[in-house]
Scaffold this active site. Structure first.
Site, PDB file in Angstrom:
ATOM      1  N   GLU A 433       0.817  -1.223   0.000  1.00  8.60           N
ATOM      2  CA  GLU A 433       0.000   0.000   0.000  1.00  8.60           C
ATOM      3  C   GLU A 433       0.843   1.262   0.000  1.00  8.60           C
ATOM      4  OE1 GLU A 433      -3.711  -0.746   2.736  1.00  8.60           O
ATOM      5  OE2 GLU A 433      -2.001  -1.727   3.651  1.00  8.60           O
ATOM      6  N   ASP A 457      -5.138   2.617  -0.639  1.00  7.31           N
ATOM      7  CA  ASP A 457      -4.112   3.407   0.035  1.00  7.31           C
ATOM      8  C   ASP A 457      -2.953   3.721  -0.900  1.00  7.31           C
ATOM      9  OD1 ASP A 457      -4.939   4.078   2.681  1.00  7.31           O
ATOM     10  OD2 ASP A 457      -4.949   1.944   3.132  1.00  7.31           O
TER      11      ASP A 457
HETATM   12  C1  PEP Z   1      -6.534  -0.773   0.443  1.00  4.32           C
HETATM   13  O1  PEP Z   1      -5.908   0.127   1.021  1.00  4.32           O
HETATM   14  O2  PEP Z   1      -6.607  -0.873  -0.788  1.00  4.32           O
HETATM   15  C2  PEP Z   1      -7.253  -1.785   1.232  1.00  4.32           C
HETATM   16  C3  PEP Z   1      -7.833  -2.806   0.656  1.00  4.32           C
HETATM   17  O3  PEP Z   1      -7.340  -1.593   2.576  1.00  4.32           O
HETATM   18  P1  PEP Z   1      -8.419  -0.640   3.282  1.00  4.32           P
HETATM   19  O4  PEP Z   1      -9.357  -0.160   2.225  1.00  4.32           O
HETATM   20  O5  PEP Z   1      -9.075  -1.446   4.337  1.00  4.32           O
HETATM   21  O6  PEP Z   1      -7.513   0.443   3.799  1.00  4.32           O
HETATM   22 MG    MG Z   2      -5.545   0.041   3.154  1.00  4.58          MG
END
Ligand code: PEP
Ligand code: MG
Length: 578
Positions: A433, A457
């Protein structure tokens, strides 16, 4: 006359239903005194009684439709309301300081909060503070005669209209009555948007002034395919949208035929299309929607609406359900990912100027081993019931991954020494991320069993754009060549080490991204259940080999808009999407 509002299409589908406003009313009170204390005490008694009745109703409703966990939040509020100390302190303000009832409530609330904040290193006290705020708000609403929105008390299907919806709000919704969601704030990837997809209802977010332009009970059409909201539609508009809704349902049915088939591209390459889930109730949705595994189990939902951390055994009971239900299909569980826009009442995080860049995800896990270790033990114990993989969120450096992995290995060794069985095939990976990690992907690839790209992210950090901020959402560009180059780097680096790569951010469920991700060789796509069959159907009739030139051209243009045009040129059936 109908009114057309536009926003971002966040969860597809079309719904026509009345609006239900989930907007906080203004309950601020100023200093007021009284010469008639008896009258104020009587008003206070009435407001306590009305609040009690209301909370009981909400409690019973939550218990019936959402279970014990959701009802427990309301229990805390009822016990506070029944606590004679609260009541006596308010009476004391009225009788001895001649405060009007509202002002007395406000003062006592502030005294309580000050006291609780002074001792706030305790999760239980944190949830107590939340209960004090909620209960006093309810008492004030009766004294001021301004009703509070109570989604749990809703008894008909409605479209929820709000400025913001927190994950804790969504966890309290009654699935039967949420017909759609419209919010003023939020972007396509804010957490409540993701939850709305889990609820499988159409959602449009970033609709400026939605909560002021729409009134309670207004008839609404929510078009979650094109990002439109029509307030008080005409008969012709209703007819038009009923037709569109029918067409949407037909498409869904055609995709249903794929449910039990494998996902193989037209040139024979196997892909895995999995679902993102949060609660046990989501498993059935994932299976009905043809998911071939769970690519992201967001374990944070287990910790919501509770005033204590779930114990290792409670966690085991829950993880076991996910793993066993999926049989031998892989379940990728992510360790607790809080911080950023995901706050938990019971785990106190510091106030930070930039929480998305602050103490979150694995940073919390490594600093608070009393949270991470029991979670890992529970996961390892659950591994024998099916096929489990574990991943750590927001890894930034090789050292972080190694530390997390060492903790996991230590817990495994302790369990085995105690004679507890753990499966041999538990894969250990990480969410990708952070751009710095993508740049160093070939090094990380040596240590991990797999990467799961968290595009939500990753893109937020690449473009310095808050994923939940509607003002800058135009900069959040999944199809930008910079994003594509970065993803391609990661996939190539992992494949060079023989490791697989998944994607569990929202981009994985965006049909316009599918041909590009297939062409780059992404192994696993994980998304909200509602998207699974649509993406599987698309993969089935595209040929990976024919997509190579598309990828090559897309990473060599200048803008996301040009990438979009290229995708539509190569895959004409996507031409109406945006
Ligand atoms: C992301 O960051 O793409 C992810 C799947 O995590 P979250 O949306 O829970 O931050
Ligand atoms: Mg995430």
């Amino acid at each position: 006359m109908s009114l057309l509002l536009t926003g971002l299409a966040a969860s597809s589908g079309i719904m026509i239903a009345p609006a239900y406003l989930l907007v906080e009313s203004d309950l601020s009170v100023t200093q007021q005194h009284t010469a008639d204390e008896n009258h104020e005490v009587a008003r206070l008694h009435d407001s306590f009684a009305l609040s009690r009745k209301e909370l009981q109703k909400i409690h019973d409703h939550a218990h019936q439709s959402l279970g014990k966990r959701a009802a427990a939040v309301i229990d805390t509020q009822i016990s506070l309301l029944d606590d004679p100390t609260l009541h006596d302190k308010i009476i004391d303000q009225i009788e001895n300081h001649h405060d009007a009832a509202e002002w007395a409530v406000e003062k006592v609330k502030n005294q309580y909060l000050k006291l609780l904040e002074g001792m706030n290193d305790n999760d239980y006290l944190q949830s107590r503070a939340m209960a004090v705020r909620d209960v006093t708000k309810r008492i004030l609403s009766h004294l001021l005669d301004i009703p509070l929105p109570t989604p749990a008390a809703l008894d008909h299907r409605a479209i929820f209209v709000a400025n913001d919806i927190t994950p804790t709000d969504t966890a309290q919704f009654d699935r039967r009555y949420v017909a759609g969601i419209v919010t003023a704030n939020g972007g396509r990837t804010s957490h409540f948007t993701i939850m709305s997809k889990t609820l499988a209802v159409p959602a449009v977010v970033g609709v400026k002034d939605a909560a002021t332009l729409i009134q309670n009970g207004d008839m609404l059409i929510v078009d979650g395919i094109h990002g439109k909201v029509i307030v008080n539609p005409s008969a012709t508009e209703i007819e038009h949208y009923q037709l569109l809704a029918g067409k949407f349902a037909q498409e869904q049915q055609a995709w249903g035929a794929l449910r039990d088939k494998q996902t193989v591209s037209a040139d024979g390459r196997r892909f895995e299309v999995a679902a993102n889930v949060g609660t046990v109730a989501d498993i059935a949705d994932a299976q009905e929607n043809g998911a071939e595994g769970i690519g992201l189990l967001r374990t944070e939902f287990l910790y919501m609406n509770k005033d204590q951390l779930p114990s290792e055994d409670q966690q085991l009971a829950s993880y076991k359900q996910f793993v066993a239900a999926m049989n031998q299909q892989r379940v990728v569980a992510r360790t607790l990912d809080i911080g950023g826009d995901k706050q938990l009442g019971m785990v106190q995080l510091p106030h930070e100027a930039n929480p998305f860049l602050g103490f979150r995800a694995i940073r919390v896990g490594l600093a608070r081993p009393e949270i991470l270790r029991p979670q890992l033990r529970a996961l390892l114990r659950a591994s024998v019931y099916g096929r489990l993989a574990i991943m750590f969120p927001m890894i930034a450096t090789i050292e972080e991954f190694q530390q997390a992995r060492t903790i996991l290995d230590e817990e495994r060794a302790k369990l085995e020494a105690a004679g507890v069985q753990v499966a041999d095939n538990v894969e250990v990976g990480m969410m990708l991320e952070i751009p710095a990690v993508a740049v160093m992907a070939e090094y990380f690839a040596k240590y991990v069993d797999f990467f799961s790209i968290g595009s939500n992210d990753l893109i937020q950090y690449m473009f310095a754009v808050d994923r939940g901020n509607a003002n800058v959402s135009y900069l959040y560009q999944e199809l930008h060549p910079a994003v594509l180059r970065m993803i391609k780097r990661v996939i190539d680096a992992a494949h060079a080490e023989g490791k697989w790569v998944g994607m569990c951010g929202e981009m994985a469920g965006n049909p316009l991204a599918t041909p590009l991700l297939m062409g780059m060789g992404l192994d696993e796509f994980s998304m909200n259940s509602g998207q699974v069959l649509r993406i599987r159907s698309l993969i089935n009739h595209l040929s990976t080999r024919q997509l190579q030139p598309l990828v090559h051209r897309a990473i060599n243009v200048e803008t996301a808009e040009k990438v979009k045009q290229l995708v539509k040129e190569y895959v004409p059936e996507l031409k109406d999407l945006n």
